[in-house]
Design a protein around this motif. Structure first.
Motif, mmCIF file in Angstrom:
data_model
loop_
_atom_site.group_PDB
_atom_site.id
_atom_site.type_symbol
_atom_site.label_atom_id
_atom_site.label_comp_id
_atom_site.label_asym_id
_atom_site.label_seq_id
_atom_site.Cartn_x
_atom_site.Cartn_y
_atom_site.Cartn_z
ATOM 1 N N ALA A 177 0.828 -1.205 0.000
ATOM 2 C CA ALA A 177 0.000 0.000 0.000
ATOM 3 C C ALA A 177 0.863 1.257 0.000
ATOM 4 N N VAL A 178 1.954 1.242 0.748
ATOM 5 C CA VAL A 178 2.857 2.394 0.759
ATOM 6 C C VAL A 178 3.445 2.629 -0.630
ATOM 7 N N PHE A 179 3.839 1.549 -1.302
ATOM 8 C CA PHE A 179 4.370 1.697 -2.659
ATOM 9 C C PHE A 179 3.303 2.239 -3.608
ATOM 10 N N TRP A 196 1.645 10.995 4.492
ATOM 11 C CA TRP A 196 0.721 9.884 4.271
ATOM 12 C C TRP A 196 1.192 8.636 5.015
ATOM 13 N N LYS A 197 2.494 8.385 5.029
ATOM 14 C CA LYS A 197 3.028 7.213 5.712
ATOM 15 C C LYS A 197 2.843 7.291 7.223
ATOM 16 N N MET A 198 2.691 8.494 7.758
ATOM 17 C CA MET A 198 2.483 8.638 9.194
ATOM 18 C C MET A 198 1.036 8.373 9.603
ATOM 19 N N GLY A 199 0.135 8.342 8.657
ATOM 20 C CA GLY A 199 -1.267 8.095 8.960
ATOM 21 C C GLY A 199 -1.962 9.351 9.432
ATOM 22 N N GLY A 200 -3.208 9.504 9.026
ATOM 23 C CA GLY A 200 -3.962 10.687 9.436
ATOM 24 C C GLY A 200 -5.437 10.529 9.118
ATOM 25 N N GLY A 203 -4.169 6.078 5.716
ATOM 26 C CA GLY A 203 -2.729 5.946 5.714
ATOM 27 C C GLY A 203 -2.278 4.813 6.623
ATOM 28 N N THR A 204 -0.985 4.712 6.834
ATOM 29 C CA THR A 204 -0.449 3.630 7.656
ATOM 30 C C THR A 204 -0.483 4.041 9.123
ATOM 31 N N ILE A 205 -1.213 3.287 9.919
ATOM 32 C CA ILE A 205 -1.337 3.540 11.355
ATOM 33 C C ILE A 205 -0.726 2.357 12.084
ATOM 34 N N ALA A 206 0.384 2.606 12.753
ATOM 35 C CA ALA A 206 1.208 1.530 13.299
ATOM 36 C C ALA A 206 0.678 1.025 14.632
ATOM 37 N N PHE A 207 0.957 -0.243 14.888
ATOM 38 C CA PHE A 207 0.863 -0.904 16.184
ATOM 39 C C PHE A 207 -0.551 -1.211 16.676
#
Length: 350
Positions: free
Chosen positions: A110-112, A197-201, A271-275
């Motif tokens: 998804a990031v790519f 975007w990679k940090m998520g929001g 976006g990407t939301i970690a953990f």
């Protein structure tokens, strides 16, 4: 067939699962209300409730509640639920309490996909659920990565979970290298957009996105809990699950499909939301045990509570500037992950 792991001999004392679920159901609307009330402009609880109940009234408070904060809080809850339940299913599939949905490659792909769309100038809306080309690229990239992982892990003998794990790591690394190349050739503006975007929001929340997330969440919660007994059986091992009458290959395909759709949609929307997919199922497993009949629902509810609360912190820590919510969840999740490692394998929840 009734497979349960909750009655296995153990020295750990769990909370009653039904009681915990009821508590989570009560806390969920409280978390959503908190996310609506707190922000750069604090709103009194009574005024917020009045705005929610009086849709026809006009005013600044009503506009803030209905047009900005309510969609954002609901999207946060739905994305949190999707990530939480996907994490629980992934950990059950891999029989590893430290597994994460990103292990099957969907996040890296998804990031790519999103990075490629940004570099190619995908900022125009498509008119469907308010999704931009970036969101569509993220979903397609995640879907392509999962298909590649599944094909690599599938042979005439079936689908190997171990090979799937290794293939997921390889595809994630490959997608990461492509993403890094795109960042290298991107302009400063594109690079900033990729980084944010990679940090998520959740700043792009709107009613259409909420409806799309709700549809994906509904489908996920209808079909995924149907495999709860199979996940319980898989905890005993694939051979034991087959002896209990579980079609292991069929279950794996469905789990991978549902998790990929849920996580891919979440990444496309927020976006990407970690953990979240790691810590939420683990906390719930420590509280109520590893029985997936309850764990899947508890993880979905807990994720739906955690993400709106994390979004509140993201909005108020350095208000009026908003932090990416993925940064907040990572700040919460990383210390928890370290704590899990410190506990040691003999103290795990399985």
């Amino acid at each position: 067939m009734n497979v349960t792991v909750a009655q296995r001999p153990t020295s750990r004392h769990y909370l009653p699962a039904r009681t915990a679920l009821m508590a989570l159901v009560v806390l969920l609307p409280c978390a959503i209300l908190l996310a609506i009330c707190i922000g750069a402009v604090a709103l009194p609880v009574l005024d917020t409730l009045s705005a929610l109940l009086s849709v026809s009234e006009q005013g600044q408070t009503t506009a803030i509640v209905l047009q900005i904060r309510l969609p954002r809080a609901l999207l946060a809850a739905l994305v949190g639920a999707l990530l939480g339940v996907s994490g629980a299913a992934t950990q059950g599939l891999f029989r590893n309490p430290l597994a994460d949905p990103s292990l099957i490659g969907v996040t890296g792909g998804a990031v790519f996909g999103a990075s490629l769309a940004i570099v190619l100038g995908g900022s125009n809306l498509l008119g469907f659920a308010g999704l931009s080309l970036v969101a569509v690229g993220a979903f397609l990239g995640g879907a392509l990565a999962v298909v590649m992982v599944y094909r690599l892990a599938t042979t005439e003998m079936g689908t190997s979970v171990t090979t799937m794990l290794l293939a997921g790591i390889a595809i994630t690394a490959l997608a990461g290298s492509f993403s890094n190349f795109l960042e290298f050739i991107a302009s400063n503006e594109m690079l900033r957009r990729i980084s944010l975007w990679k940090m998520g929001g959740l700043d792009g929340a709107n009613h259409a996105r909420v409806m799309l997330a709700a549809a994906v969440c509904l489908i996920t919660m209808v079909f995924l809990p149907r495999h709860a007994q199979a996940l319980n059986a898989l905890l005993l091992g694939e051979s034991e699950a087959r002896h209990l009458g579980i079609d292991v290959g069929h279950v794996k395909r469905w789990l991978i499909l549902l998790v990929a759709a849920a996580v891919g949609s979440s990444v496309a929307l927020a976006g990407t939301i970690a953990f979240v997919g790691l810590i939420v199922p683990h906390i719930m497993r420590l509280m109520i045990g590893p029985d997936h009949r309850y764990l899947l629902w508890a993880s979905a509810l807990a994720g739906a509570i955690l993400l709106p609360v994390a979004d509140v912190f993201a909005r108020v820590i350095i208000a009026p500037t908003e932090l990416p919510v993925g940064m907040v969840t990572a700040a919460i999740g990383a210390p928890f992950f370290i704590l899990l490692l410190r506990r040691g394998p003999k103290q795990g929840p399985w």
